[in-house]
Design a protein around this motif. Structure first.
Motif, PDB file in Angstrom:
ATOM      1  N   VAL A  45      16.021 -11.553 -11.745  1.00  0.00           N
ATOM      2  CA  VAL A  45      16.384 -12.946 -11.180  1.00  0.00           C
ATOM      3  C   VAL A  45      17.210 -13.837 -12.241  1.00  0.00           C
ATOM      4  N   VAL A  46      16.858 -13.762 -13.314  1.00  0.00           N
ATOM      5  CA  VAL A  46      17.657 -14.454 -14.487  1.00  0.00           C
ATOM      6  C   VAL A  46      19.050 -13.855 -14.423  1.00  0.00           C
ATOM      7  N   LYS A  47      19.061 -12.612 -14.592  1.00  0.00           N
ATOM      8  CA  LYS A  47      20.399 -12.087 -14.723  1.00  0.00           C
ATOM      9  C   LYS A  47      21.312 -12.322 -13.418  1.00  0.00           C
ATOM     10  N   SER A  99      16.902 -27.843 -16.418  1.00  0.00           N
ATOM     11  CA  SER A  99      17.610 -27.004 -15.206  1.00  0.00           C
ATOM     12  C   SER A  99      16.643 -25.840 -14.532  1.00  0.00           C
ATOM     13  N   ALA A 100      15.327 -26.312 -14.198  1.00  0.00           N
ATOM     14  CA  ALA A 100      14.693 -25.545 -13.368  1.00  0.00           C
ATOM     15  C   ALA A 100      15.062 -25.472 -11.887  1.00  0.00           C
ATOM     16  N   ARG A 101      15.252 -24.167 -11.475  1.00  0.00           N
ATOM     17  CA  ARG A 101      15.737 -24.082 -10.238  1.00  0.00           C
ATOM     18  C   ARG A 101      14.991 -22.873  -9.391  1.00  0.00           C
ATOM     19  N   ALA A 102      15.018 -22.817  -8.232  1.00  0.00           N
ATOM     20  CA  ALA A 102      14.215 -21.784  -7.402  1.00  0.00           C
ATOM     21  C   ALA A 102      15.228 -20.550  -7.079  1.00  0.00           C
ATOM     22  N   LYS A 103      14.922 -19.403  -7.280  1.00  0.00           N
ATOM     23  CA  LYS A 103      15.721 -18.367  -6.837  1.00  0.00           C
ATOM     24  C   LYS A 103      14.660 -17.429  -6.120  1.00  0.00           C
ATOM     25  N   PHE A 104      15.399 -16.578  -5.223  1.00  0.00           N
ATOM     26  CA  PHE A 104      14.620 -15.779  -4.146  1.00  0.00           C
ATOM     27  C   PHE A 104      14.583 -14.612  -4.374  1.00  0.00           C
ATOM     28  N   VAL A 105      13.701 -13.577  -4.226  1.00  0.00           N
ATOM     29  CA  VAL A 105      13.515 -12.276  -4.294  1.00  0.00           C
ATOM     30  C   VAL A 105      13.225 -11.481  -2.725  1.00  0.00           C
ATOM     31  N   PHE A 106      13.995 -10.701  -2.382  1.00  0.00           N
ATOM     32  CA  PHE A 106      13.764  -9.741  -1.107  1.00  0.00           C
ATOM     33  C   PHE A 106      13.185  -8.631  -1.497  1.00  0.00           C
ATOM     34  N   ILE A 107      12.032  -8.173  -1.256  1.00  0.00           N
ATOM     35  CA  ILE A 107      11.538  -6.781  -1.322  1.00  0.00           C
ATOM     36  C   ILE A 107      11.538  -6.006  -0.085  1.00  0.00           C
ATOM     37  N   ALA A 108      11.896  -4.766  -0.254  1.00  0.00           N
ATOM     38  CA  ALA A 108      11.738  -3.805   0.869  1.00  0.00           C
ATOM     39  C   ALA A 108      10.754  -2.551   0.213  1.00  0.00           C
ATOM     40  N   LYS A 168       0.827  -1.160   0.093  1.00  0.00           N
ATOM     41  CA  LYS A 168       0.007  -0.066  -0.058  1.00  0.00           C
ATOM     42  C   LYS A 168       0.743   1.323   0.098  1.00  0.00           C
ATOM     43  N   PRO A 169       0.391   2.431  -0.604  1.00  0.00           N
ATOM     44  CA  PRO A 169       0.978   3.589  -0.771  1.00  0.00           C
ATOM     45  C   PRO A 169       1.405   4.357   0.380  1.00  0.00           C
ATOM     46  N   ASP A 170       0.578   3.861   1.744  1.00  0.00           N
ATOM     47  CA  ASP A 170       0.931   4.640   2.961  1.00  0.00           C
ATOM     48  C   ASP A 170       1.493   3.651   3.954  1.00  0.00           C
ATOM     49  N   GLU A 171       2.408   2.659   3.327  1.00  0.00           N
ATOM     50  CA  GLU A 171       2.934   1.623   4.389  1.00  0.00           C
ATOM     51  C   GLU A 171       4.265   1.160   3.938  1.00  0.00           C
ATOM     52  N   ARG A 172       4.948   0.909   5.112  1.00  0.00           N
ATOM     53  CA  ARG A 172       6.226  -0.037   4.774  1.00  0.00           C
ATOM     54  C   ARG A 172       5.982  -1.450   4.984  1.00  0.00           C
ATOM     55  N   ALA A 173       6.714  -2.139   4.305  1.00  0.00           N
ATOM     56  CA  ALA A 173       6.436  -3.547   4.339  1.00  0.00           C
ATOM     57  C   ALA A 173       7.579  -4.260   3.445  1.00  0.00           C
ATOM     58  N   TYR A 174       7.710  -5.622   3.808  1.00  0.00           N
ATOM     59  CA  TYR A 174       8.656  -6.509   3.021  1.00  0.00           C
ATOM     60  C   TYR A 174       8.135  -7.789   2.617  1.00  0.00           C
ATOM     61  N   GLY A 175       8.598  -8.178   1.359  1.00  0.00           N
ATOM     62  CA  GLY A 175       8.228  -9.103   0.704  1.00  0.00           C
ATOM     63  C   GLY A 175       9.245 -10.216   0.498  1.00  0.00           C
ATOM     64  N   TYR A 176       8.837 -11.667   0.378  1.00  0.00           N
ATOM     65  CA  TYR A 176       9.868 -12.463   0.062  1.00  0.00           C
ATOM     66  C   TYR A 176       9.097 -13.550  -0.899  1.00  0.00           C
ATOM     67  N   LEU A 177       9.915 -13.703  -2.018  1.00  0.00           N
ATOM     68  CA  LEU A 177       9.241 -14.561  -3.160  1.00  0.00           C
ATOM     69  C   LEU A 177      10.199 -15.509  -3.686  1.00  0.00           C
ATOM     70  N   ARG A 178       9.653 -16.595  -3.981  1.00  0.00           N
ATOM     71  CA  ARG A 178      10.190 -17.610  -4.786  1.00  0.00           C
ATOM     72  C   ARG A 178       9.891 -17.651  -6.132  1.00  0.00           C
ATOM     73  N   VAL A 179      10.988 -17.543  -7.186  1.00  0.00           N
ATOM     74  CA  VAL A 179      10.753 -17.786  -8.579  1.00  0.00           C
ATOM     75  C   VAL A 179      11.415 -18.837  -9.223  1.00  0.00           C
ATOM     76  N   ILE A 180      10.571 -19.523  -9.840  1.00  0.00           N
ATOM     77  CA  ILE A 180      11.190 -20.752 -10.647  1.00  0.00           C
ATOM     78  C   ILE A 180      11.929 -20.018 -12.023  1.00  0.00           C
ATOM     79  N   THR A 181      13.230 -20.238 -12.186  1.00  0.00           N
ATOM     80  CA  THR A 181      14.082 -20.100 -13.487  1.00  0.00           C
ATOM     81  C   THR A 181      14.487 -21.227 -13.989  1.00  0.00           C
ATOM     82  N   GLY A 182      15.033 -21.140 -15.486  1.00  0.00           N
ATOM     83  CA  GLY A 182      15.624 -22.040 -15.929  1.00  0.00           C
ATOM     84  C   GLY A 182      14.685 -22.569 -16.990  1.00  0.00           C
ATOM     85  N   ASP A 183      15.255 -23.900 -17.450  1.00  0.00           N
ATOM     86  CA  ASP A 183      14.238 -24.552 -18.526  1.00  0.00           C
ATOM     87  C   ASP A 183      13.782 -26.088 -17.915  1.00  0.00           C
TER      88      ASP A 183
END
Length: 143
Positions: A131-133, A73-82, A55-70
């Motif tokens: 994530v791919v990069k 070689s599919a593999r999980a990579k993770f994203v931290f969002i502030a 939300k535009p009036d909040e501070r928060a954090y997110g953590y996300l699993r993204v599957i990359t590859g083919d």
């Protein structure tokens, strides 16, 4: 200096997102008051579902699993969002830098960190590209 307190269920949710055996692929953390960070939600609907909690009036954090590859070689990579929404006060914006370091003591493993202030910072294609990069070799499918 005030210490940030993390609710106990955050560690469990973090483990679920990291687990290949659990369908949970994101968690959302929000401030339940100025000095306490609580688990706001978890889900398995990916980035679009996670982003709906910022939300535009909040501070928060997110953590996300993204599957990359083919297929080979599919593999999980993770994203931290502030997240620091555009309508957050300057004092609360400043606190995010110290609070984020504290949060990263628990949420340690990620390939990409994103500091977002607007939902436009979190377009799915842009996040996946980062994530791919960050993942090193990318062989693609020859096209």
């Amino acid at each position: 200096m005030t210490t940030l307190h993390l609710s106990e269920d955050i560690a469990h949710a973090y483990s679920n997102v990291r687990s290949d055996k659990d369908p949970t692929n994101w968690l959302f953390l929000h401030y339940s008051d100025n000095n306490k960070l609580a688990l706001g939600a978890t889900g398995n609907g990916g980035l679009s579902e996670l982003v709906s909690h910022f939300k535009p009036d909040e501070r928060a954090y997110g953590y996300l699993r993204v599957i990359t590859g083919d297929d080979l070689s599919a593999r999980a990579k993770f994203v931290f969002i502030a997240w620091v929404g555009e309508k957050v006060s300057p004092l609360k914006k400043a606190r995010v830098s110290t609070d984020k370091a504290f949060v990263k003591e628990l949420i340690k493993d990620f390939a990409v960190e994103i500091h977002a202030t607007d939902l436009a910072d979190l377009h799915e294609s842009d996040v996946v590209t980062k994530v791919v990069k960050a993942g090193g070799a990318h062989y693609g499918d020859g096209h």
